[in-house]
Design a protein around this motif. Structure first.
Motif, PDB file in Angstrom:
ATOM      1  N   TRP A 182       8.357  -9.405   3.597  1.00 45.73           N
ATOM      2  CA  TRP A 182       9.234  -9.652   2.456  1.00 45.73           C
ATOM      3  C   TRP A 182      10.458 -10.481   2.802  1.00 45.73           C
ATOM      4  N   GLN A 183      10.893 -10.447   4.053  1.00 38.41           N
ATOM      5  CA  GLN A 183      12.061 -11.231   4.429  1.00 38.41           C
ATOM      6  C   GLN A 183      11.700 -12.651   4.860  1.00 38.41           C
ATOM      7  N   THR A 184      10.474 -12.838   5.315  1.00 38.08           N
ATOM      8  CA  THR A 184      10.069 -14.162   5.796  1.00 38.08           C
ATOM      9  C   THR A 184       8.957 -14.763   4.938  1.00 38.08           C
ATOM     10  N   GLU A 185       7.794 -14.093   4.909  1.00 41.10           N
ATOM     11  CA  GLU A 185       6.634 -14.663   4.234  1.00 41.10           C
ATOM     12  C   GLU A 185       6.873 -14.852   2.736  1.00 41.10           C
ATOM     13  N   PHE A 186       7.422 -13.821   2.099  1.00 33.01           N
ATOM     14  CA  PHE A 186       7.630 -13.905   0.651  1.00 33.01           C
ATOM     15  C   PHE A 186       8.639 -15.000   0.312  1.00 33.01           C
ATOM     16  N   ARG A 187       9.740 -15.031   1.009  1.00 37.50           N
ATOM     17  CA  ARG A 187      10.780 -16.032   0.709  1.00 37.50           C
ATOM     18  C   ARG A 187      10.287 -17.449   1.040  1.00 37.50           C
ATOM     19  N   GLU A 188       9.506 -17.577   2.098  1.00 33.86           N
ATOM     20  CA  GLU A 188       8.962 -18.889   2.443  1.00 33.86           C
ATOM     21  C   GLU A 188       7.982 -19.352   1.376  1.00 33.86           C
ATOM     22  N   VAL A 244       0.855  -1.186   0.000  1.00 35.75           N
ATOM     23  CA  VAL A 244       0.000   0.000   0.000  1.00 35.75           C
ATOM     24  C   VAL A 244       0.891   1.235   0.000  1.00 35.75           C
ATOM     25  N   GLU A 245       1.716   1.337   1.015  1.00 32.33           N
ATOM     26  CA  GLU A 245       2.690   2.436   1.077  1.00 32.33           C
ATOM     27  C   GLU A 245       3.964   1.991   1.780  1.00 32.33           C
ATOM     28  N   ARG A 246       3.797   1.288   2.897  1.00 34.64           N
ATOM     29  CA  ARG A 246       4.962   0.876   3.670  1.00 34.64           C
ATOM     30  C   ARG A 246       5.412  -0.532   3.283  1.00 34.64           C
ATOM     31  N   VAL A 247       6.646  -0.840   3.698  1.00 33.58           N
ATOM     32  CA  VAL A 247       7.228  -2.158   3.428  1.00 33.58           C
ATOM     33  C   VAL A 247       7.426  -2.880   4.750  1.00 33.58           C
ATOM     34  N   ASP A 267      15.608  -8.539 -10.273  1.00 29.73           N
ATOM     35  CA  ASP A 267      16.331  -9.753  -9.880  1.00 29.73           C
ATOM     36  C   ASP A 267      15.480 -11.001 -10.063  1.00 29.73           C
ATOM     37  N   ARG A 268      14.212 -10.909  -9.664  1.00 31.70           N
ATOM     38  CA  ARG A 268      13.346 -12.093  -9.689  1.00 31.70           C
ATOM     39  C   ARG A 268      12.398 -12.130 -10.883  1.00 31.70           C
ATOM     40  N   MET A 325      13.164  -3.193  -2.409  1.00 30.25           N
ATOM     41  CA  MET A 325      12.259  -4.339  -2.455  1.00 30.25           C
ATOM     42  C   MET A 325      11.623  -4.496  -3.833  1.00 30.25           C
ATOM     43  N   ILE A 326      11.064  -3.412  -4.374  1.00 29.09           N
ATOM     44  CA  ILE A 326      10.433  -3.507  -5.694  1.00 29.09           C
ATOM     45  C   ILE A 326      11.480  -3.777  -6.764  1.00 29.09           C
ATOM     46  N   GLY A 327      12.660  -3.180  -6.619  1.00 31.86           N
ATOM     47  CA  GLY A 327      13.732  -3.437  -7.576  1.00 31.86           C
ATOM     48  C   GLY A 327      14.122  -4.900  -7.602  1.00 31.86           C
TER      49      GLY A 327
END
Length: 356
Positions: free
Chosen positions: A75-81, A67-70, A131-132, A124-126
């Motif tokens: 992103w470090q846990t849920e996304f990678r998991e 939405v606005e914040r990161v 990268d991904r 994060m968006i970069g």
């Protein structure tokens, strides 16, 4: 029941109601920390990180929203998991936040131009985009419901197509041992099975043998199969390369590719299989290509010397003769002389005398 998880910083509360409505309309169960619908363990060793990781593993789809914040845990846990577990993922970003990212990206080299919080957004968006290579779907405030509904429908459509493809593959698998019964239209499914790195290795081998029996592999498919990280797949491809690779006259580019594959492989058996396979397709072309083959393995040197001598009658050009002599010299190991090395030396001397 289908479980869909909403992931993001605390400001995802702005889209929570829309998320809940769309997910329930699909007959699914919405998961997010704001409702308490998460996997958790209340104990001395409890942590938000462990709870988040466990929740991701228990759901079917993860919807990530910026939405606005990161959020760090997002992103470090849920996304990678979610990535590691192979979960279905959809990523959304509010349009004005994405436009802010595009502006800030041009200033990223200036350490004083971006606050630490916004730098997290840019990084994060970069990472996601560059990268991904992930797709980020923008949405406008008030229209998240519509965008989410469309993306979930596309996801379910993909799942249905995957089920259809799996059913096709299952039907084809039953015929792999009888390749003559395969219809031309089914050979495309056989090729998909052969190149699927997640498919059972035994089934892939049967598919490769069926393609070889039907001589149904084109050059691009041969290259793809020989580059497989699966050792057994590479071996069976090399053993059957004469039937898989059907371009005639054979091309030096393909032979060079196969030699390169053997050189880069840690499997010494690959080179041993490649030597007779190439020599049996086109002897002069193979001799030229094999001059680039690494011969650190004594078994490969022995095989090469023996195969060359077996085909002595095919040495009918001076250039080929010189290349054969060069290969035989490379096969010789001066540290120890076995019977095959003595025969190799005598053969090389004989050819040298004939060329003088």
């Amino acid at each position: 029941m289908l479980d869909i998880m909403l992931c993001g910083a605390s400001d995802i509360d702005q889209v929570r109601r829309e998320f809940d409505d769309v997910v329930r309309a699909f007959g699914a169960q919405p998961w997010h920390y704001m409702s308490g619908q998460i996997s958790h363990d209340n104990s001395l060793t409890s942590s938000w990180v462990n709870n988040s990781r466990a929740t991701v593993l228990n759901v079917d789809v993860c919807v990530f929203v910026v939405v606005e914040r990161v959020g760090d845990i997002t992103w470090q846990t849920e996304f990678r998991e979610a990535l590691s577990a192979g979960k279905a993922i959809r990523i959304f970003c509010r349009e004005d936040t994405y436009r802010e990212y595009l502006t800030l990206r041009r200033l990223v080299s200036d350490p004083n131009a971006i606050s630490p919080e916004r730098r997290k957004l840019v990084d994060m968006i970069g990472e996601l985009e560059f990268d991904r290579r992930h797709t980020i779907v923008p949405y406008q405030p008030g229209f998240f419901r519509d965008v989410l509904r469309m993306q979930l429908a596309m996801l379910f459509s993909d799942a249905l197509h995957a089920m259809e493809k799996r059913a096709q593959h299952s039907a084809v698998e039953s015929l792999l041992n009888e390749p003559g019964r395969l219809r031309s239209a089914e050979l495309a499914s056989v090729a998909e099975i052969a190149t699927d790195e997640f498919m059972n290795k035994t089934v892939r081998k049967r598919a490769i043998l069926a393609l070889a029996a039907r001589q149904a592999a084109d050059d691009d498919l041969v290259r793809q199969l020989t580059l497989s990280p699966e050792q057994g797949v590479q071996r069976i491809c090399i053993e059957n390369i004469a039937r898989l690779y059907r371009t005639r006259p054979a091309e030096a580019e393909m032979f060079d590719h196969l030699v390169s594959v053997a050189n880069q492989s840690g499997d010494t058996g690959l080179a041993r299989r490649l030597i007779p396979a190439l020599l049996g397709i086109d002897f002069p072309l193979a001799v030229g290509a094999l001059t680039s083959l690494e011969l650190a393995d004594v078994g490969a040197r022995r095989r090469l010397a023996q195969e060359l001598e077996t085909r002595e009658q095919q040495i009918d050009e001076r250039r080929v003769q010189l290349d054969v002599v060069s290969l035989l010299r490379r096969c010789l190991d001066t540290r120890q002389e076995g019977d095959w090395r003595a025969a190799c030396r005598a053969f090389a001397d004989r050819l040298t005398d004939q060329s003088q």
